[in-house]
Structure formats: C-alpha cells, structure tokens
Write a protein that holds these residues in place. Structure first.
Motif, short mmCIF file in Angstrom:
data_model
loop_
_atom_site.label_atom_id
_atom_site.label_comp_id
_atom_site.label_asym_id
_atom_site.label_seq_id
_atom_site.Cartn_x
_atom_site.Cartn_y
_atom_site.Cartn_z
N HIS A 166 0.81 -1.22 0.00
CA HIS A 166 0.00 0.00 0.00
C HIS A 166 0.85 1.27 0.00
N TYR A 167 1.82 1.36 0.88
CA TYR A 167 2.63 2.58 0.92
C TYR A 167 3.98 2.32 1.58
N ILE A 168 4.92 3.20 1.21
CA ILE A 168 6.24 3.24 1.81
C ILE A 168 6.55 4.68 2.15
N PHE A 169 6.86 4.94 3.41
CA PHE A 169 7.22 6.28 3.86
C PHE A 169 8.67 6.25 4.38
N LEU A 170 9.51 7.13 3.83
CA LEU A 170 10.90 7.23 4.26
C LEU A 170 11.21 8.66 4.66
N GLU A 171 11.75 8.85 5.85
CA GLU A 171 12.13 10.16 6.34
C GLU A 171 13.53 10.05 6.95
N TYR A 172 14.52 10.72 6.30
CA TYR A 172 15.91 10.56 6.72
C TYR A 172 16.66 11.89 6.68
N PHE A 173 17.56 12.03 7.62
CA PHE A 173 18.42 13.21 7.68
C PHE A 173 19.39 13.24 6.50
N ILE A 205 19.99 20.36 4.82
CA ILE A 205 21.35 20.47 5.34
C ILE A 205 22.01 19.11 5.41
N GLY A 206 21.26 18.11 5.86
CA GLY A 206 21.82 16.76 5.96
C GLY A 206 22.32 16.23 4.63
N CYS A 207 21.64 16.62 3.56
CA CYS A 207 22.00 16.14 2.22
C CYS A 207 22.77 17.17 1.40
N PHE A 208 23.22 18.23 2.07
CA PHE A 208 23.93 19.30 1.36
C PHE A 208 25.19 18.75 0.69
N LEU A 209 25.30 18.96 -0.62
CA LEU A 209 26.41 18.49 -1.46
C LEU A 209 26.47 16.97 -1.59
N LEU A 210 25.48 16.26 -1.06
CA LEU A 210 25.47 14.80 -1.17
C LEU A 210 24.53 14.32 -2.28
N LEU A 211 23.57 15.14 -2.65
CA LEU A 211 22.61 14.78 -3.70
C LEU A 211 22.71 15.78 -4.86
N PRO A 212 22.41 15.33 -6.07
CA PRO A 212 22.44 16.25 -7.22
C PRO A 212 21.43 17.39 -7.04
N LYS A 213 21.67 18.46 -7.73
CA LYS A 213 20.77 19.60 -7.69
C LYS A 213 19.38 19.20 -8.15
N VAL A 227 9.51 15.61 -0.50
CA VAL A 227 9.64 16.98 0.00
C VAL A 227 10.99 17.11 0.68
N VAL A 228 11.53 18.31 0.62
CA VAL A 228 12.80 18.62 1.27
C VAL A 228 12.50 19.40 2.54
N PHE A 229 12.98 18.91 3.65
CA PHE A 229 12.70 19.57 4.92
C PHE A 229 13.57 20.82 5.08
N ASN A 230 12.90 21.94 5.34
CA ASN A 230 13.56 23.19 5.71
C ASN A 230 14.70 23.55 4.75
N ALA A 231 14.31 23.79 3.50
CA ALA A 231 15.30 24.13 2.46
C ALA A 231 16.14 25.33 2.89
N VAL A 232 17.43 25.26 2.58
CA VAL A 232 18.37 26.30 2.98
C VAL A 232 18.17 27.54 2.12
N HIS A 233 18.12 28.71 2.78
CA HIS A 233 18.02 29.99 2.09
C HIS A 233 19.17 30.89 2.54
N PRO A 234 19.61 31.77 1.67
CA PRO A 234 20.77 32.63 2.02
C PRO A 234 20.40 33.77 2.95
N ILE A 235 19.77 33.44 4.08
CA ILE A 235 19.44 34.45 5.08
C ILE A 235 19.78 33.88 6.45
N ILE A 236 20.04 34.78 7.41
CA ILE A 236 20.28 34.36 8.79
C ILE A 236 18.92 34.20 9.47
#
Length: 503
Positions: A166-173, A205-213, A227-236
């Motif tokens: 029926h379904y597969i759910f994967l959530e990983y850092f 952040i967990g996948c930063f530079l580890l996955l293709p653009k 979905v990508v959790f909390n996408a990085v933006h160039p702001i503080i």
C-alpha cells in the motif's frame, strides 16, 4: 566558601569591562563612540537581562551572555536577529495545528497502564509521562528486532520494502547516492509503477552536497512523492537551525524502522569513512508501527502545508504475539518539552544496577552531567561508549573535555577502538532500553526533530545489553592518565565548552 568556576569569572570580568565602557562613553571622554553605539550597547545589556530572566537552559544563557558581552555593540542585535523571528512563530503555530488535528489518532485502543502498574510499577512513571503528557501511547501486540550493525538493518529494510502493498514512507536526515540508496531506490521505482504510494522526506542540510541539484524533481519524475525539509536559504534565520534528524521507514503501517542509520554507504560499511562504523537500529512489527506512520504524516503535513487523511493509512489490526511493551516517541525543538532529554534523564535517575550508553557525541548540559554523576555516586554501574575515530575534531575535543569529571566519580568511559560509534542507545537494569536518533549533544537534544522507541520487558532490551558488552571487548577504557592534556589542549577545550550549546 564556594569557588566560582572559570567561565563565571569570565562573565563577571566582561560585565565589569562593559560597565567601564559605558561610564567612559557617558562621561564623554571618547568622541569616536557616538550615540548609536551607546544605544546598541545599552540594548545588549537589556538583551542580557532578558536572557537571564528566560526559562531556558543555563548553558544557552551563559553562551549568549558571553557572546553579547564580548561584542557589546552588535551582540544584542545578533541575538534578536537569531531568536525573535516570525518564521519560527509561524512554524510553531502550524505544528500546534497539525498536532491538534491528529493527536487523537495516537490514542491507544486499549488502556494497558493498569497491567503495567501491576506487573512492573517501576517503569510506570516514564510510560505515563510519554503517554499522558507527551502524547505517545505504549503498545502491546508488537514484536521488535534489534539490528546492528548497519549491514543487518539494510538487509531487513530491503526485505520489508519488497513486501510493500500500500505505501512506503521514508524520512531521513541523510540520503546519498551509492550502494545503499541506489538499491532502495530501485525497489521504490518498481513499487511506484505498481501504484503504491511512495513518499520521501530528506533534510536539506543533511544532504547538502550529497545529492544532485533538484533531486526532489528527479524523484518526482520516477513517481516518488518527495519533499525537502527546511530548504536552505541565504538568510540568517533561527528556523535554519531546526533540522529533521529523524530516521523513519514505514511499510504499510505494519512495519517500521528507526535508529541511527541514515541511507548512505558509510552506515553499512560499504565505504570506509572513519574506520568501522558501529550503528544500531530497531525494527518493529505490529500495532506500534502506527505511531511512526502518524509521525511521518505529521511531518509531511508540516512540509507540504496540507492536512492528511490520517485514517486512510491505518492498517487492519493483525494479532501478533506481544513481546513486552513498546512505546515510540518523537521530539521537536519548537515546543518547550525536551522529550528526548527527559527520557534519558528518567532512565539514568531510575537505574538501580546499571545504565549503559552509546553516543557519538558527549556534549552535555549541567542537568545530564549531574544525573550521571549522582547515579555513579549511588553505586550504579554507569558506562558510556564514544568514538575513538572522530568525524568532527572540535566536537570530539569537547566530548573528551567531560571525561575527567565523570571518571572522577566512577563513570566508566570507553572509546570504540575500531572506528566511529554512531549508535544512540540506553539500556538499564535488564528492564528498559531506548534506540533512537537523539545524540547526547545540544543540537540533537534541543534543536533537531528526533524520534526513538522505548522498550520495556522486551527481549530486545537483553539484546542491546549483550551487544553493548560485546562492543566493550573492542573498546579502550579511558583512565585519568588519558585525561592529562597539555595546557594548550585544555585551553582549547575550555574555550570550546563555552560554545558547546551551538554544537
């Protein structure tokens, strides 16, 4: 007479220095410092008073106080910029709404607290805290399998993914292309073509530079919802600090995995990154898997800003021979409840004979340090295993800075000689254990979304203990002699300890 610790002395000296600067400015002796600087300095003092008055961890208060007093002109503004932001408040409201709409689905089908109270009253307070206050029910009708090292978890995960109907759910850092992820992805693609609902969440952040653009779009093109959790933006922004450090795999709501293992090759020793990678996971079958289904769907709702039909994913109940009690749990940094830390503290404080701990990092606040010390002073056999091969030198320096004070009161510290231990496990008195994603460091305890499983009177508790004792055979016990560092190393450790809450 009580002796002030060195970092408190530093705060006092900094305050005295800033008072001198204020007097200097107000007296008009310096024309170079204008009214704006004076206002900023006064603002910093007000911020320090606000920080001190907050109901927050003393270590956080101390770190920010020192930073602000070191940089009085902009320190206060920096704190306000990081901590008083609209996005964080908005996320808090969204999480509260999702919890309100889904929390009733966590309600247990049967109340087994009276049974636990009769059979094992010692564990009842922790069970009641998680179920009655934190909202995570305890289950029977569930079986578990403790999986270590990562190679065994990988094997079981592949087997279970192939059974999905029926379904597969994967959530990983962390997800990284390689043997592990590519093998999983091949199955996901086949299942997606069969019409099975496949969903993936990964941390940016967990996948930063580890996955293709634009990897999210790549998965979507395969029929895999992502979905990508909390996408990085160039702001503080404070919100960027909050990361999804959870590791969850759910298959049909009947089987679930969690633990320290991400979907990358070092976790299964397919590549050598820091020597042998020692990690741990837990697989659960039966009713308790439903909690992980709900946790995933709550996170999916947060990322997508949608409300799910949660009951749609509830599996038909199947009768499974119960193996003790199983209680999955989650923790988030937005609310004020430190579920992960409270579980660890409860296990430590209620240990009578022993408590054995695996953690890749040992960066502790005063509460946990005090609990470990008191347990050891009370005759409890407290043992902690950390890595010998570090992944971040500055974090390992801080980890080692705690050794001396713990060893002095009887805590036994070991380093995993073969490489890097990434397991996050506690086991105590042959009664209770937890396997999860929460490290003993500030970021994991207070700034990350985490999860885990508590086990009571369960055969996996004994398996975790056995694995721990076996691991000690390939560990080096740290002695006081090993903690005799040179003055330069001790200075670096003390400086890093100030900023430990940021690690």
């Amino acid at each position: 007479m009580k002796v002030l610790s060195w970092h408190r002395v530093m705060v006092i000296l900094l305050i005295a220095l800033q008072i001198s600067i204020l007097v200097f400015v107000i007296s008009g002796y310096s024309k170079k410092i204008d009214l704006i600087n004076l206002i900023l300095i006064i603002t910093s003092y007000c911020v320090v008073l606000y920080i001190i008055s907050k109901d927050d961890k003393s270590s956080y208060k101390l770190t920010w106080t020192i930073l602000i007093l070191l940089f009085p002109v902009f320190g206060g503004l920096l704190y306000l910029l990081f901590n008083l932001q609209f996005p964080t408040a908005k996320v808090s409201r969204v999480i509260a709404k999702i919890k309100f709409e889904s929390q009733s689905l966590f309600a247990p089908k049967e109340n087994i607290l009276p049974i636990i109270a009769e059979e094992n009253a010692e564990i009842l307070p922790l069970v009641k805290y998680l179920q009655g206050y934190a909202g995570f029910p305890v289950y029977q009708n569930t079986q578990t399998e403790y999986l270590t090292p990562g190679e065994l978890m990988f094997k079981r995960l592949i087997e279970e993914l192939k059974k999905a109907e029926h379904y597969i759910f994967l959530e990983y850092f962390i997800i990284q292309e390689g043997l592990m992820w590519n093998s999983i992805l091949e199955i996901l693609q086949k299942k997606a073509k069969q019409g099975i609902d496949i969903r993936v969440i990964y941390d940016d952040i967990g996948c930063f530079l580890l996955l293709p653009k634009n990897y999210q779009k790549t998965l979507e093109s395969m029929g895999i919802h992502c979905v990508v959790f909390n996408a990085v933006h160039p702001i503080i922004a404070t919100i960027q600090n909050y990361r999804d450090h959870r590791k969850i795999a759910v298959i049909d709501g009947k089987t679930a995995f969690t633990g320290g293992i991400n979907l990358a090759d070092e976790y299964i020793n397919a590549v050598d990154k820091h020597g042998h990678w020692k990690d741990a996971s837990i697989m659960i079958r039966g009713d308790a898997a439903w909690s992980f289904t709900l946790m995933f769907l709550q996170m999916w709702s947060l990322c997508k800003n949608t409300i799910e039909n949660y009951n749609k994913y509830r599996p038909q109940q199947t009768q499974i021979l119960s193996d003790g009690y199983v209680q999955p749990y989650a923790d988030n940094p937005i609310d004020s409840e430190n579920v992960g830390e409270n579980i660890y503290l409860n296990i430590i404080n209620n240990s009578k004979k022993y408590v054995y701990i695996n953690t890749p990092y040992l960066i502790l606040d005063d509460t946990v340090v005090s609990a470990l010390k008191l347990a050891a002073k009370s005759g409890v056999d407290v043992r902690i295993v950390t890595p010998h091969h570090w992944d971040k030198w500055f974090v390992h320096m801080v980890t080692r800075s705690y050794y001396r004070e713990l060893i002095l009161v009887g805590v036994k510290i070991y380093e995993y000689s073969k490489g890097f231990v990434h397991s996050k496990t506690f086991v105590s008195d042959d009664k209770v254990a937890t396997v999860g994603t929460t490290n003993l460091d500030f970021r994991s305890l207070y700034l990350h979304f985490e999860c885990g499983v508590l086990l009571y009177d369960n055969h996996s508790v004994i398996e975790i203990k056995k694995d721990y004792l076996d691991t000690l055979e390939v560990c080096q016990e740290i002695t006081m002699i090993d903690c005799e560092y040179n003055l330069f190393t001790e200075l670096i450790q003390k400086i890093l300890r100030i900023f430990a809450p940021l690690m």
